[in-house]
Design an enzyme around this catalytic site. Structure first.
Site, PDB file in Angstrom:
ATOM      1  N   HIS A  80       0.875  -1.197   0.000  1.00  0.00           N
ATOM      2  CA  HIS A  80       0.000   0.000   0.000  1.00  0.00           C
ATOM      3  C   HIS A  80       0.896   1.226   0.000  1.00  0.00           C
ATOM      4  CE1 HIS A  80      -3.816  -2.113   1.091  1.00  0.00           C
ATOM      5  NE2 HIS A  80      -2.964  -2.993   1.582  1.00  0.00           N
ATOM      6  N   LYS A  83      -0.426   4.669   1.122  1.00  0.00           N
ATOM      7  CA  LYS A  83      -0.585   4.920   2.568  1.00  0.00           C
ATOM      8  C   LYS A  83       0.754   5.106   3.275  1.00  0.00           C
ATOM      9  CE  LYS A  83      -4.784   2.157   3.567  1.00  0.00           C
ATOM     10  NZ  LYS A  83      -5.119   1.335   2.387  1.00  0.00           N
ATOM     11  N   HIS A 229      -8.886  -8.236  -0.602  1.00  0.00           N
ATOM     12  CA  HIS A 229      -8.548  -8.332   0.823  1.00  0.00           C
ATOM     13  C   HIS A 229      -9.716  -9.090   1.455  1.00  0.00           C
ATOM     14  CE1 HIS A 229      -5.717  -5.016   0.192  1.00  0.00           C
ATOM     15  NE2 HIS A 229      -5.313  -5.111   1.443  1.00  0.00           N
ATOM     16  N   GLU A 232      -9.783 -10.338   7.128  1.00  0.00           N
ATOM     17  CA  GLU A 232      -8.654  -9.877   7.956  1.00  0.00           C
ATOM     18  C   GLU A 232      -9.181  -9.664   9.379  1.00  0.00           C
ATOM     19  OE1 GLU A 232      -6.676  -6.473   6.306  1.00  0.00           O
ATOM     20  OE2 GLU A 232      -5.092  -6.493   7.807  1.00  0.00           O
ATOM     21  N   ASP A 330       2.729  -5.776   2.590  1.00  0.00           N
ATOM     22  CA  ASP A 330       1.552  -5.049   3.057  1.00  0.00           C
ATOM     23  C   ASP A 330       1.946  -3.618   3.433  1.00  0.00           C
ATOM     24  OD1 ASP A 330      -1.168  -4.923   3.295  1.00  0.00           O
ATOM     25  OD2 ASP A 330      -1.328  -6.078   5.134  1.00  0.00           O
TER      26      ASP A 330
HETATM   27 ZN    ZN Z   1      -3.330  -4.921   2.281  1.00  0.00          ZN
END
Ligand code: ZN
Length: 436
Positions: A80, A83, A229, A232, A330
Site C-alpha cells: 500500500h 498509505k 482483501h 482480515e 503489506d
Molecule cells: Zn493490504
C-alpha cells in the site's frame, strides 16, 4: 571474506554461487538439505547466458563468490505505497484494526493530494529498489474522490520507475461500495484504462454474494484480473474467501485471482477449512499472506493481556493442495503497521519464524519470487535462468541460517548485470509532509 566487486562493463562469470533449486529450473544437480546448489552464473550484457554446476576450470573473468547465496530479485505482490510513511502525522491510537481504518481515513481526506501521494510513493519505491525488489503491486485507496487523485499519480509513477520496478495497481474500497452500480462501473473503467487490477475488501455484508457477482461480471467484461482483501479478522463467521471461490467457480472465471490475508481461516473448524480450501484450489485462486501486518493487528488486546495467536493464514495446508502461496510486505509505517521498509528479505525472514518456512525449507523461497511473479503475469521474473535478465541479489550469507540471521544490509543488488547504488532515502525528506 573479501569484498566482492562486480565489473562496470563486459561479460563476467560468478563462480561458487549458492542457488536455490526451486528458483533455478534449468539447473539439475544434487541440492543440499535446504535446497541449495553450488553453481556458476555467466552474465553478458544485461542477461544471464549460462548457469552450470560449479566445479569446472574457472575462466579469467571469474569472480569467486565462495559460496554466497544468490537469489533472483524479489517480487512484492501486496503493498500500500499510497498509505506508506504517514505514521509520524497519523499514528494508530491503539494498534487495533479499527484504529488503523479510522486514522487512515481521516488522513486520506485531509492530506492525500497528488503531491503528498506522489512523494510518499516515490520514497517507498526507492526503499524497495534498494533492498532488491524488481516488481511491486500496490493497492490504491479508491474511495471517492481519492481515485481521481491517486490513479493519475500511480500512472506517472509507473512510467518514472519503468525498467527499475515493474509497478502494478489495484483499486481498493469496501465491497459495499459496489452497491452503487454506476460509480463502480466508472471505477472499473478507470482501472482498465490504467492497465490495473480490480480489487475490493470483502466482509460478511448481507448482500455479499450479489456484490461478488457484480465484481466478477465487471472483471470479465473488462478482462481484468482480481485481487481481494478477505477476512482480515479473528471472527470465525468471516468466510468471504469461500464465497469468492464459489463465485469464481460459478462464473468459470479465467483471469488470475489473488486473495490476501484470510486470517479467520486459521480459527475455523477443520471440516469448514477443508471445504473452503478445496474450493479455492478448484477455482485456481492464489493466496498472499501478510505475516508482519497480521502479527501487528491480529489479536491486539486492549485489556493489557498478551496476544495468543499469530494471525496468519494456513499456508502449509494451501501448499499441500497446490494453491499458489505468496508472502508480501503489506503496509509500511502507517496506521495498519507501524514499521517496515518494503524489504522482502525482512518479510521472508519474519515469515520463516511466524509460518515455519523451514525444516524443510522446501520451495518456500518461491513465495517471494516466482509465485508472486506468476500471479502478476511477469514472465522471466522471480527465477534465475539462461536468457533471462541478470537481476539478482548477492548475499553475504552462505546458507539460510547466515542469510536469515542478519539484516544483510551489505547485500549486493544486481540489475541488468550491474551492481546498483543501494541508497535508502532519508526519513527527513518527508518531514515537511508530516507537519500539521
Ligand atoms: Zn493490504
Amino acid at each position: 571474506m573479501t569484498q566482492i566487486q562486480l565489473p562496470l562493463s563486459g561479460p563476467y562469470t560468478l563462480i561458487n554461487a549458492r542457488l536455490h533449486a526451486s528458483l533455478t529450473p534449468s539447473l539439475s544437480a544434487p541440492a543440499d538439505a535446504d535446497g541449495f546448489i553450488l553453481a556458476d552464473i555467466s552474465v553478458t550484457d544485461a542477461c544471464i547466458v549460462g548457469i552450470a554446476p560449479s566445479g569446472h576450470q574457472p575462466t579469467p573473468d571469474a569472480i569467486d563468490l565462495a559460496g554466497r547465496i544468490v537469489l533472483p530479485c524479489f517480487v512484492d505482490c501486496h503493498t500500500h505505497i499510497d498509505k506508506g510513511h504517514i505514521w509520524p502525522r497519523k499514528p494508530n491510537p491503539d494498534g487495533s484494526f479499527l484504529g488503523a481504518l479510522n486514522a487512515t481515513g481521516e488522513d486520506r481526506v485531509a492530506r492525500w493530494n497528488a503531491d503528498d501521494v506522489s512523494r510518499r510513493m516515490d520514497f517507498s519505491l526507492r526503499s524497495a529498489y534498494a533492498h532488491g525488489t524488481s516488481a511491486l503491486r500496490t493497492h490504491i485507496d479508491s474511495v471517492p474522490p481519492q481515485e481521481e487523485i491517486s490513479w493519475p499519480v500511480f500512472e506517472a509513477m509507473r512510467e518514472r520507475w519503468r525498467g527499475r520496478i515493474e509497478l502494478q495497481g489495484v483499486c481498493l474500497f469496501g465491497i459495499e461500495g459496489a452497491r452503487d452500480a454506476k460509480w463502480f462501473a466508472g471505477l472499473a473503467k478507470r482501472v482498465a484504462a490504467a492497465g490495473g487490477v480490480l480489487g475490493t475488501v470483502t466482509y460478511m455484508v448481507p448482500d455479499l454474494e450479489q456484490l461478488l457477482d457484480r465484481v466478477f461480471v465487471t472483471a470479465i467484461e473488462h478482462g481484468l484480473d482480481l485481487d481481494f482483501h478477505a477476512d482480515e479478522t479473528d471472527s470465525i463467521s468471516a468466510i468471504s474467501l469461500k464465497r469468492i471461490a464459489e463465485t469464481a467457480l460459478r462464473h468459470r472465471f479465467e483471469g488470475k485471482i489473488l486473495v490476501g490475508h484470510c486470517c479467520s481461516l486459521a480459527r475455523q473448524p477443520d471440516a469448514d477449512v477443508l471445504d473452503t480450501l478445496d474450493k479455492v484450489a478448484r477455482a485456481g485462486i492464489a493466496v498472499v499472506s501478510l505475516p508482519m501486518c497480521n502479527l501487528y493487528l491480529q489479536d491486539r488486546r486492549q485489556d493489557g493481556t498478551t496476544p495468543r495467536w499469530r494471525g496468519v493464514t494456513l499456508l502449509h495446508e494451501m501448499r499441500a493442495r497446490g494453491i499458489p502461496a505468496a508472502v508480501a510486505s503489506d503496509n509500511t509505517r502507517d496506521p495498519f503497521y507501524a514499521y517496515g521498509d518494503l524489504d522482502m528479505l525482512e518479510v521472508y525472514r519474519m515469515a520463516t519464524r511466524i509460518l515455519h518456512f523451514d525444516h524443510p525449507v522446501g520451495d518456500w523461497p518461491k513465495t517471494v519470487t516466482s509465485t508472486p511473479a506468476d500471479i502478476m503475469r511477469l514472465h522471466g521474473a522471480g527465477i534465475l535462468a539462461p536468457g533471462g535478465p541478470a537481476d539478482f541479489i548477492v548475499f553475504k550469507g552462505r546458507n539460510w541460517t547466515e542469510v536469515l540471521s542478519r539484516p544483510e544490509s551489505d547485500r549486493i543488488v544486481v540489475r541488468g548485470g550491474r551492481a546498483i547504488a543501494r541508497d535508502l532515502p532519508d526519513y527527513s525528506e518527508l518531514d515537511d509532509l508530516m507537519v500539521e
